[in-house]
Design a protein around this motif. Structure first.
Motif, short mmCIF file in Angstrom:
data_model
loop_
_atom_site.label_atom_id
_atom_site.label_comp_id
_atom_site.label_asym_id
_atom_site.label_seq_id
_atom_site.Cartn_x
_atom_site.Cartn_y
_atom_site.Cartn_z
N SER A 289 44.49 49.87 41.28
CA SER A 289 43.53 50.86 41.78
C SER A 289 42.35 51.04 40.83
N LEU A 290 42.37 50.34 39.68
CA LEU A 290 41.30 50.48 38.69
C LEU A 290 40.04 49.75 39.14
N GLU A 291 38.96 50.02 38.45
CA GLU A 291 37.69 49.32 38.67
C GLU A 291 37.57 48.23 37.62
N PHE A 292 37.28 47.00 38.04
CA PHE A 292 37.28 45.87 37.12
C PHE A 292 35.86 45.39 36.83
N GLY A 293 35.69 44.95 35.56
CA GLY A 293 34.37 44.49 35.13
C GLY A 293 34.38 43.03 34.73
N THR A 294 33.67 42.71 33.64
CA THR A 294 33.50 41.32 33.21
C THR A 294 34.80 40.75 32.66
N LEU B 80 41.84 42.19 44.73
CA LEU B 80 41.09 42.73 43.60
C LEU B 80 39.75 42.00 43.44
N SER B 81 38.76 42.73 42.96
CA SER B 81 37.43 42.15 42.73
C SER B 81 37.33 41.68 41.28
N ILE B 82 38.12 40.66 40.95
CA ILE B 82 38.11 40.07 39.61
C ILE B 82 37.72 38.60 39.75
N THR B 83 36.71 38.19 39.00
CA THR B 83 36.29 36.79 38.99
C THR B 83 36.74 36.17 37.68
N LEU B 84 37.63 35.19 37.76
CA LEU B 84 38.13 34.53 36.55
C LEU B 84 37.06 33.64 35.94
N PRO B 85 37.03 33.51 34.60
CA PRO B 85 36.10 32.56 33.97
C PRO B 85 36.35 31.15 34.48
N ASP C 108 41.63 50.41 24.20
CA ASP C 108 40.27 49.95 24.50
C ASP C 108 40.01 49.77 25.99
N GLY C 109 41.01 50.12 26.85
CA GLY C 109 40.80 50.06 28.29
C GLY C 109 40.53 48.67 28.81
N LYS C 110 41.41 47.73 28.44
CA LYS C 110 41.26 46.36 28.92
C LYS C 110 42.58 45.84 29.48
N LEU C 111 42.45 44.94 30.44
CA LEU C 111 43.61 44.31 31.07
C LEU C 111 43.62 42.84 30.65
N TYR C 112 44.83 42.31 30.43
CA TYR C 112 44.95 40.93 29.96
C TYR C 112 45.98 40.16 30.80
N PHE C 113 45.57 39.01 31.30
CA PHE C 113 46.50 38.05 31.90
C PHE C 113 46.88 37.07 30.80
N VAL C 114 48.16 37.01 30.44
CA VAL C 114 48.55 36.22 29.27
C VAL C 114 49.70 35.27 29.59
N ASN C 115 49.57 34.04 29.11
CA ASN C 115 50.68 33.09 29.09
C ASN C 115 51.03 32.92 27.61
N TYR C 116 52.06 33.66 27.18
CA TYR C 116 52.37 33.73 25.75
C TYR C 116 52.89 32.40 25.21
N LYS C 117 53.66 31.68 26.02
CA LYS C 117 54.20 30.40 25.54
C LYS C 117 53.10 29.42 25.22
N GLU D 286 40.81 38.15 29.39
CA GLU D 286 40.57 39.59 29.17
C GLU D 286 39.69 40.13 30.29
N VAL D 287 40.05 41.31 30.82
CA VAL D 287 39.29 41.93 31.92
C VAL D 287 38.95 43.36 31.52
#
Length: 429
Positions: free
Chosen positions: A89-94, A132-137, A154-163, A169-170
């Motif tokens: 439900s958040l608003e997404f940026g760069t 969601l209105s997120i554009t991946l790099p 810092d109010g950021k979301l991260y999609f991470v593949n730790y392995k 970063e969003v």
């Protein structure tokens, strides 16, 4: 009786006989599979279809709050669902692609939480199914992630593949304080966890022993119509072949067999709907069968995938269920627009009271023990707690779900005991 009355009676009897013969002819010439069609229609009316976001959900929560190296761990489904709802439900940026160093340092930051998926899924799938209105790099469009991390600082979301030490970063905007209140709720049943720098398989470790309940369930045996309705493109006019095992087929080349001894179900046919033009076609192609089965096979969740197969498992109290002959599981393989599905008729139905429990050792102790037994640490792909499906000793109508450490070793899931036996035989799985 008058002559006319006798004639009327004779005509009536003849008509009755002719009607009887006609009905008998209809019964004998009507395909036996017509009853399949009727029952299938009745079942179909009560099926409640699942939504994709209900199935592709995180199954573990790790919360790094305050000082120290410990994380707080919970697998409480309602907490993770609430956090997921807040995130989407958040608003997404760069967005920007993360370096290996940024991925490694991120996990040690304070005031963040991590929603962990059982296996990596495409970030684009998460974005699409949640609208969601997120554009991946551009250089991360094909990112496979299994950690969804949010920094409360810092109010950021991260999609991470730790392995693989990959991530995106969003920037986000929204009501962060409402998320904190969910994390800090007293009923989250947190236990301590660690993320050692030399960890095996890129997983969090439980810091302490875990005492888990053993569950017992009355099982239900699903009718073949449940599977014919859920899998077949043409569920009407099915033909059955006589034999020990049930075998159904139709003129379209679809077939379904059910093993009379084990209850294992095997289906082959053409894909109901092909999503070949979609970048995440495998997930949509396989999910449609989970969707059409509704709740018939219990609380199915996405568990893992390969290049052409997706495995869905039952989850009980936040842990996956493992059973022989596909019990508690649905595996769907897609190849050349054909689909192969494996499942089982037996499903969890009614929980029974149980006072039994099992204590599992901390993860580090488990890893050290396996190393002492001769396990090749490079062959351990994953470690997690699961429930083993076992026959109840008192009644055939019930099963027990026994907590156990499960290790994915050399690409095979085994309990700790099974792996130890394998290692004793020389490590051949």
């Amino acid at each position: 009786m008058s002559k006319m009355g006798e004639n009327i009676l004779k005509v009536g009897v003849i008509c009755m006989v002719l009607l009887s013969l006609f009905l008998s002819w209809k019964i004998w010439t009507k395909p036996a599979n017509r009853s399949f069609q009727d029952r299938t229609a009745k079942v179909k009316a009560v099926v409640q279809k699942k939504d994709m976001t209900e199935v592709y959900m995180p199954t573990k929560l790790f919360y790094h709050h305050g000082n120290g190296d410990h994380f707080l761990y919970s697998n409480k489904e309602s907490t993770m669902t609430s956090l997921h709802e807040k995130i989407v439900s958040l608003e997404f940026g760069t967005t920007r692609t993360m370096t290996t160093g940024q991925v490694e340092s991120l996990t040690m930051q304070r005031d963040l939480f991590n929603l962990v998926y059982p296996s990596a899924i495409p970030a684009s799938l998460f974005i699409n199914m949640n609208n969601l209105s997120i554009t991946l790099p551009r250089d991360s469009k094909n990112l496979m992630f299994n950690w969804l991390i949010m920094s409360l600082d810092d109010g950021k979301l991260y999609f991470v593949n730790y392995k693989n030490k990959l991530g995106v970063e969003v920037e986000v905007k929204g009501n962060i304080s409402s998320i904190t209140s969910i994390l800090d709720a007293e009923n989250n049943n947190y236990v301590n966890a660690l993320l050692p720098t030399d960890n095996v398989a890129g997983i969090y470790y439980l810091a302490d022993s875990a005492k888990l309940k053993t569950y017992s369930y009355i099982i239900a045996t699903q009718s073949f119509t449940t599977f014919s309705r859920g899998f077949f493109n043409q569920p009407n006019d099915l033909f059955s072949n006589e034999g020990e095992n049930l075998s159904l087929s139709n003129s379209e080349g679809e077939s379904l067999t059910i093993d009379s001894q084990t209850g294992e179900v095997n289906y082959f046919g053409k894909l109901k709907q092909s999503h070949s033009g979609n970048e995440n076609s495998l997930y949509y192609d396989t999910f449609q069968y989970v969707e059409d089965m509704g709740t018939s096979l219990g609380n199915l969740r996405y568990f893992s995938d390969t290049s052409n197969e997706v495995v869905y498992r039952n989850y009980v109290e936040g842990f996956p269920v493992f059973g022989d002959n596909m019990k508690g599981c649905l595996a769907t393989t897609v190849q050349n627009k054909n689909v192969f599905i494996k499942a089982n008729q037996d499903t969890l139905q009614i929980p029974l009271p149980s006072d039994d429990s099992v204590t599992l050792v901390p993860t580090q102790e488990l890893v050290d023990h396996l190393k002492d037994q001769g396990a090749d640490m490079s062959k351990i792909i994953d470690i997690q707690i699961g429930y083993k499906w076992e026959q109840n000793k008192e009644t055939q109508q019930a099963i027990d779900l026994v907590p156990s450490w499960y290790i994915k070793y050399d690409n095979n899931w085994m309990t700790q005991e099974e792996l130890e036996k394998t290692l004793a035989k020389g490590g051949q799985t």
